[in-house]
Design a protein around this motif. Structure first.
Motif, PDB file in Angstrom:
ATOM      1  N   TYR A  32      29.275 -43.269   8.424  1.00  0.00           N
ATOM      2  CA  TYR A  32      30.530 -43.673   7.786  1.00  0.00           C
ATOM      3  C   TYR A  32      30.968 -45.051   8.277  1.00  0.00           C
ATOM      4  N   GLN A  34      30.955 -43.779   0.607  1.00  0.00           N
ATOM      5  CA  GLN A  34      29.774 -44.430   1.182  1.00  0.00           C
ATOM      6  C   GLN A  34      28.803 -44.874   0.098  1.00  0.00           C
ATOM      7  N   GLU A  70      27.373 -48.553  -0.592  1.00  0.00           N
ATOM      8  CA  GLU A  70      25.918 -48.765  -0.556  1.00  0.00           C
ATOM      9  C   GLU A  70      25.409 -49.409  -1.841  1.00  0.00           C
ATOM     10  N   ALA A  99      29.331 -47.938   6.686  1.00  0.00           N
ATOM     11  CA  ALA A  99      29.910 -48.259   5.381  1.00  0.00           C
ATOM     12  C   ALA A  99      31.217 -49.035   5.545  1.00  0.00           C
TER      13      ALA A  99
END
Length: 451
Positions: free
Chosen positions: A79, A344, A348, A82
């Motif tokens: 996490y 996330q 990404e 991110a």
């Protein structure tokens, strides 16, 4: 507060940490919208930054925050990767490296981070934003998971304020909310904060919890103030919203104090904090030492309100990082995706994690200023605020007329277009604000109780 008024105005109304309020945000505000808004920010403005750590080691059943429970660090590490990418991406979208005067870590529980990851986050923020001299760095702490190394790292990173979640010290109440936290656990963390140079300590307390009594709450307040000597205290009313937070269904509703008892808890708790311990009451539920910056801001009418509650932060732009983070920009509000894995994934994929928001109009800004002054100062000059927005104060005469019931009950004074919330009306200031909320539907039941 008279019992009949407590029952009459036991309304469900917004907390007004924003206007328009969160139920009116919509998915029409996207990551691309947010990127454009970021790029258009005046480079001369100072920013406020908020980082949401969306994990806890255990779920407290009273909690109303966006968080996930994990006993492993791997999900937290993933996490934070991110979050770090989001920080980079947002900083790239701004017109230049901009100044930040306030940084706030919330959750969830920021104390779930390793000291290394906390320090790495601070270093990244310092590299992408210009931290002003005397910048405030505030961290919310769960004393149950904060060890000495972590607290030492806070001091080394320049953290200036720690907020300790105490809630209630009664073992029966702690068991009922699934938060076992004896006094000495919190005391140990406060001693470390003093030892390692974190200068300001806040304490968060909660009334209206299951099995909580008036005498028990007052004992908690007295013990916490005497033992921890906080500069600021928050006395929050527990918001029982099991239709929104399913874990709150684990709390037996029959064990919750009734409305009359909640009012007594609030009023007697406030009296103990102000008359016995000498704090200055700030708005509805905050208290500060007389020489604290927040008490000074109240006196000089420079107090503000944002998603963390009452604040001395005067930044017009709040940038939020992490799942469920809510940002406030001159153009409107943006909310990050709240589900951790979806958040996330959005990062990404190379975009921003915005899931909803709202663009605000000139009318929204005007009403927001009226509501903020009521929430912060307990008074507002409608003519003066309206004039600052190029509008005649008479545009709000119908809203002022709608306050007649509260005026008749002695809760608000109306002198022309100057409104003053009385001391009896302080507990119902959100009901006064609701008169100026053009989004609020009559009979709305999705919000928490006024007290």
């Amino acid at each position: 507060m008279r019992p009949d008024l407590a029952a009459k105005y036991d309304l469900r109304v917004p907390r007004y940490t924003s206007y328009p309020t969160a139920p009116h945000f919509h998915p029409g505000v996207t990551g691309e919208t947010y990127r454009k808004w970021l790029g258009a920010i005046d480079p001369a403005l100072e920013l406020s930054l908020y980082l949401h750590v969306a994990f806890c080691a255990d779920m407290c059943w009273f909690c109303g925050c966006h968080t996930k429970v994990t006993r492993r660090y791997a999900p937290v590490a993933t996490y934070m990767e991110a979050v770090w990418r989001e920080i980079e991406r947002v900083a790239d979208a701004l017109p230049q490296r901009m100044a930040a005067r306030h940084i706030h870590f919330g959750g969830g529980s920021p104390t779930i981070l390793t000291p290394t990851d906390f320090a790495k986050t601070i270093d990244l923020l310092k590299s992408r934003f210009l931290l002003k001299d005397h910048s405030e760095i505030a961290v919310e702490l769960d004393p149950r998971t904060a060890d000495e190394t972590y607290i030492k790292t806070l001091g080394a990173c320049g953290v200036t304020r720690a907020s300790i979640g105490v809630q209630d010290l009664d073992p029966e109440v702690q068991k009922a909310i699934n938060r076992i936290q004896p006094f000495d656990v919190s005391e140990r963390v406060v001693n470390w904060l003093n030892q390692y140079g974190v200068p300001e300590v806040n304490v968060d307390l909660v009334y209206g919890l299951p099995h909580q009594t008036l005498d028990g709450l007052l004992k908690t307040i007295d013990t916490a103030i005497t033992g921890f000597k906080p500069r600021r205290v928050a006395l929050f009313g527990y918001a029982h919203v099991p239709w929104m937070k399913k874990h709150q269904r684990l709390i037996p509703e029959a064990a919750l104090p009734n409305t009359d008892t909640r009012w007594q808890m609030y009023e007697q708790g406030c009296k103990m904090l102000t008359e016995t311990h000498g704090y200055v009451q700030i708005g509805l539920d905050h208290f500060a030492a007389p020489d604290d910056k927040m008490a000074i801001a109240l006196k000089t009418k420079t107090l503000n309100r944002n998603f963390q509650g009452y604040t001395t932060d005067t930044a017009s732009t709040l940038i939020a990082f992490g799942a469920s983070g809510i940002g406030s920009l001159p153009q409107g509000y943006v909310v990050n995706e709240g589900e951790v894995h979806a958040y996330q994934r959005m990062i990404e994929e190379g975009g921003l994690a915005t899931s909803r928001g709202i663009a605000i109009s000139d009318d929204d800004r005007l009403r927001r200023d009226i509501i903020e002054r009521l929430m912060c100062d307990l008074e507002v000059d409608i003519d003066a605020v309206a004039a600052a927005h190029g509008v005649e104060g008479s545009a709000f005469d119908s809203e002022i007329e709608g306050l007649a019931p509260l005026q008749e009950d002695g809760l608000v004074l109306v002198n022309g277009r100057r409104l003053t919330v009385t001391e009896d009306g302080r507990t119902l200031v959100r009901a006064v604000c609701a008169a100026f909320d053009r989004y609020l539907k009559a009979g709305e039941q999705r919000h928490s109780k006024a007290v």
